[in-house]
Design an enzyme around this catalytic site. Structure first.
Site, mmCIF file in Angstrom:
data_model
loop_
_atom_site.group_PDB
_atom_site.id
_atom_site.type_symbol
_atom_site.label_atom_id
_atom_site.label_comp_id
_atom_site.label_asym_id
_atom_site.label_seq_id
_atom_site.Cartn_x
_atom_site.Cartn_y
_atom_site.Cartn_z
ATOM 1 N N ASP A 19 -25.958 81.050 22.420
ATOM 2 C CA ASP A 19 -26.247 80.557 21.294
ATOM 3 C C ASP A 19 -27.476 80.215 21.378
ATOM 4 O O ASP A 19 -28.102 80.451 20.152
ATOM 5 C CB ASP A 19 -25.236 79.557 21.347
ATOM 6 C CG ASP A 19 -24.385 79.658 21.217
ATOM 7 O OD1 ASP A 19 -23.617 80.248 19.963
ATOM 8 O OD2 ASP A 19 -22.998 78.538 21.641
ATOM 9 N N ASN A 36 -15.225 73.519 5.211
ATOM 10 C CA ASN A 36 -14.103 72.425 4.594
ATOM 11 C C ASN A 36 -13.872 70.842 3.593
ATOM 12 O O ASN A 36 -12.588 70.765 4.144
ATOM 13 C CB ASN A 36 -12.881 72.464 6.250
ATOM 14 C CG ASN A 36 -12.365 73.202 6.632
ATOM 15 O OD1 ASN A 36 -11.767 74.121 5.776
ATOM 16 N ND2 ASN A 36 -12.505 73.713 7.969
#
Length: 372
Positions: free
Chosen positions: A146, A328
């Site tokens: 990452d 979302n």
């Protein structure tokens, strides 16, 4: 028989996996996740084009059992492919790894030494390597990091205002969520080539949250630093905090260092502010004023740091949203955008996260000669 790559993300209470064909196009062959390890585990998995497997599992006490179940499930649902390698998501690559690497003993020792910089993630990521290797001794193992996407930052963006001797000992800004940002850069190149060459702020908003300033698809700046604690407030992590507050907790409030660390990583952020939950869905549905305050705080801090990332870029052509909240929670996106309405017009897009596809792409491009 199709040669295949297993992509694995071993978390604190979950094992997420996907299987890709090792060929151009990286066809998705199977995937799923085992969740809530240690407390009523369940599996959700499917073979491409087939029926999903859903439901509760027998008691799964630990990751050892979870990995065994995953591999057994893959064996029983194999439709003509053979695993030849496994790519592992590893949160921290330190200053050594700027791209995916083969995981030999020396690499694993180095990565284990970085555990204090990512205590919630690194031990579980590395445990996944050992567990799969023990059960599939013929597989090659690779680490995808990452931190790697941010590894080429200029000194203005990777330093703290500390003496050189501390930078040389590893106290620097590394940045995280790089696999997610790498995927967003890939999507921009494929679908929005004009924006891909521009000045873009990407917002990975989920239980972990950060921003990345990208110019021409490359990372210029990011909000996370030496650890995954810096930057935005998150689900249970505090984000930016006056370092003096930690001294006060320890010296004046009598907290042990371990207690302060647990507080900042596991009891702060949305959970700490609301006193209710770190789940944005729960907070959006709540009538409690503290829930509203936590979300207002989160949206404001995201917007403030988007503006800071725009300064690092010298402008803003687009704001990308990804991650569980970013994709979302439309009310949160609208609130963030309303705080930024004073800026000159910029595009805003929602792009689904797909860190696994980013990892598979990196392995195919970097190691095809030794795998195929």
């Amino acid at each position: 028989m199709t040669q295949a790559l297993l992509v694995l993300n071993t978390g604190s209470s979950s094992v997420k996996f996907r299987v890709f064909a090792l060929a151009p196009g990286l066809a998705l062959l199977a995937g799923g996740k085992i969740e809530d390890i240690g407390s009523g585990a369940s599996i959700k998995a499917n073979v491409a084009g087939g029926q999903a497997t859903l439901g509760a599992l027998p008691e799964v006490k630990d990751h050892d059992q979870a990995v065994s179940l995953m591999l057994d499930w893959l064996d029983s649902h194999n439709s003509g492919w053979q695993l030849v390698a496994c790519a592992h998501r590893i949160v921290h690559g330190g200053d050594r790894y700027q791209q995916a690497t083969a995981l030999d003993e020396a690499a694993l020792d180095y990565l284990a030494g970085l555990t204090p910089l990512a205590p919630l993630h690194q031990p579980h990521n590395l445990a996944g390597v050992a567990l799969v290797a023990a059960r599939r001794p013929g597989l090659r193992h690779y680490g995808c990091f990452d931190t790697a996407f941010h590894a080429r930052h200029q000194p203005l963006f990777n330093r703290y205002a500390l003496p050189d001797r501390l930078f040389e000992r590893g106290i620097r800004r590394y940045g995280f969520h790089g696999l997610s940002y790498d995927w967003l850069a890939h999507c921009l190149r494929q679908e929005y080539p004009a924006l891909a060459q521009g000045k873009v702020v990407a917002a990975h908003l989920g239980n972990g949250a950060s921003l990345c300033a990208m110019a021409g698809g490359a990372s210029v700046d990011t909000t996370m630093g030496m650890t995954a604690l810096e930057g935005l407030p998150m689900g249970t992590r505090c984000g930016n905090l006056d370092a003096g507050a930690v001294f006060f907790m320890v010296k004046d409030l009598g907290m042990a260092l371990a207690e302060a660390e647990r507080l900042l990583y596991e009891e702060s952020g949305l959970k700490g502010l609301s006193g209710i939950s770190n789940d944005v869905k729960v907070l959006l549905a709540s009538a409690e004023p503290r829930a509203r305050f936590a979300l207002d705080f989160f949206a404001l801090k995201v917007a403030q740091q988007v503006a800071a990332m725009a300064v690092s870029l010298g402008g803003l052509d687009a704001l990308l949203f990804t991650g569980g909240i970013g994709e979302n929670a439309a009310p949160i996106r609208r609130q963030i955008l309303s705080h930024l309405a004073f800026l000159p017009p910029f595009a805003h897009l929602v792009i689904a996260a797909n860190e696994e596809a980013a990892m598979a792409t990196e392995i195919l491009e970097g190691f095809a000669k030794e795998l195929l």
